[in-house]
Design a protein around this motif. Structure first.
Motif, PDB file in Angstrom:
ATOM      1  N   THR A  76      65.656  52.659  -0.380  1.00 56.86           N
ATOM      2  CA  THR A  76      64.619  51.459  -0.390  1.00 56.86           C
ATOM      3  C   THR A  76      65.146  50.719  -1.646  1.00 56.86           C
ATOM      4  N   TYR A 124      61.189  44.005  -1.090  1.00 56.42           N
ATOM      5  CA  TYR A 124      61.579  45.277  -0.659  1.00 56.42           C
ATOM      6  C   TYR A 124      62.745  45.216   0.407  1.00 56.42           C
ATOM      7  N   GLN A 132      64.092  48.016   3.088  1.00 63.43           N
ATOM      8  CA  GLN A 132      64.138  49.545   3.652  1.00 63.43           C
ATOM      9  C   GLN A 132      65.352  49.448   4.428  1.00 63.43           C
TER      10      GLN A 132
END
Length: 124
Positions: free
Chosen positions: A19, A79, A81
């Motif tokens: 991540t 972010y 992932q």
């Protein structure tokens, strides 16, 4: 001034997950579209995933279904992932902000500000 700082890169085996985070400052994060890009050695920088200010997302075919982009406007952080990583995902990963009006979420030329990048290395 606008700053974007990526973190979370590293080395992982094929099939693994990482991540990435992009901490931003110097502007109202929630007011801007942001995106993730990557650049592998000898290749052009490519758009991976973008998220507009209202939450609309776009993904490149190469990562659709494996990568997920999200944003936390309260933390001024973006972010990425990344799951089911393969050696082909090895690259420097960059976040970008401030998409120009009318431009695609996944075009390099769409963005005004960039982070310094974080290396992701996937071994087989």
């Amino acid at each position: 001034q606008v700053q974007l700082v990526e973190s979370g890169g590293g080395s992982v085996q094929a099939g693994g997950s990482l991540t990435l985070s992009c901490a931003t400052s110097g502007y109202t994060f929630g007011a801007e579209s942001v995106a993730w890009f990557r650049q592998a050695p000898g290749k052009e920088r490519e758009g991976l995933a973008g998220i507009a200010r209202y939450g609309e997302t776009a993904y490149a075919d190469a990562v659709e279904g494996r990568f997920s982009i999200s944003r936390d406007n309260a933390k001024n952080t973006l972010y990425l992932q990344m799951n089911s990583l393969t050696p082909e995902d090895t690259a420097i990963y960059y976040c970008a902000s401030h998409r120009l009006p009318g431009r695609s979420l996944l075009e390099v030329a769409s963005y005004l500000f960039w982070g310094q990048g974080t290396q992701v290395t996937v071994s087989s």
